[in-house]
Design a protein around this motif. Structure first.
Motif, PDB file in Angstrom:
ATOM      1  N   ARG A  37       0.847  -1.183   0.000  1.00  0.00           N
ATOM      2  CA  ARG A  37       0.000   0.000   0.000  1.00  0.00           C
ATOM      3  C   ARG A  37       0.882   1.232   0.000  1.00  0.00           C
ATOM      4  NH1 ARG A  37      -2.530   1.360   6.001  1.00  0.00           N
ATOM      5  NH2 ARG A  37      -0.523   1.510   7.080  1.00  0.00           N
ATOM      6  N   ALA A  38       0.322   2.331  -0.476  1.00  0.00           N
ATOM      7  CA  ALA A  38       1.025   3.611  -0.479  1.00  0.00           C
ATOM      8  C   ALA A  38       0.038   4.668  -0.025  1.00  0.00           C
ATOM      9  CB  ALA A  38       1.556   3.926  -1.868  1.00  0.00           C
ATOM     10  N   ILE A  39       0.402   5.373   1.043  1.00  0.00           N
ATOM     11  CA  ILE A  39      -0.419   6.474   1.543  1.00  0.00           C
ATOM     12  C   ILE A  39       0.493   7.686   1.593  1.00  0.00           C
ATOM     13  CG2 ILE A  39      -1.840   7.355   3.400  1.00  0.00           C
ATOM     14  CD1 ILE A  39      -2.370   4.467   4.235  1.00  0.00           C
ATOM     15  N   GLY A  40       0.340   8.574   0.632  1.00  0.00           N
ATOM     16  CA  GLY A  40       1.264   9.692   0.537  1.00  0.00           C
ATOM     17  C   GLY A  40       2.673   9.176   0.348  1.00  0.00           C
ATOM     18  N   ALA A  41       3.575   9.597   1.221  1.00  0.00           N
ATOM     19  CA  ALA A  41       4.965   9.160   1.126  1.00  0.00           C
ATOM     20  C   ALA A  41       5.206   7.850   1.866  1.00  0.00           C
ATOM     21  CB  ALA A  41       5.890  10.239   1.684  1.00  0.00           C
TER      22      ALA A  41
END
Length: 119
Positions: free
Chosen positions: A99-103
């Motif tokens: 997963r990627a949340i912002g940085a």
């Protein structure tokens, strides 16, 4: 502690089927894209299929129409149904949760399960 545990590999004859499972723990499973990869001896790891957290799927051309990825967000498990198996499908199969949340990036891999297609 995050764990991804694959199961369901084994020896199967050409034309046969297997279903791989990837049981996840230690993560909020529904927030992660689940993917299946494989790596054959002497070859690079190959992305086979992705099931995003939003519900979309995508497949590599090499397995499209033969493999199906699915997920059960209650059981925290991803699956790869493999049909019409060929000897060239022989490899170690891995699942990945990402997963990627912002940085922020989270990326986890299972230990792999061997699939051998042979008569």
């Amino acid at each position: 502690q995050v764990q991804l545990v694959e199961s369901g590999g084994g020896l199967v004859q050409p034309g046969g089927s297997l279903r791989l499972s990837c049981a996840a723990s230690g993560i909020t499973f529904s927030n992660y894209a689940m993917s299946w990869y494989r790596q054959a001896p002497g070859k690079e790891r190959e992305l086979l299929a992705v099931f995003t957290a939003y519900g979309s799927t995508n497949y590599a051309d090499s397995v499209k129409s033969r493999f199906t990825i699915s997920r059960d967000n209650v059981k925290n498990t991803a699956y790869l149904q493999m049909n019409k198996l060929k000897p060239e499908d022989t490899a170690v199969y891995y699942c990945r949760a990402a997963r990627a949340i912002g940085a922020l990036r989270n990326d986890y891999w299972g230990q792999g399960t061997q699939v051998t297609v042979s008569s």
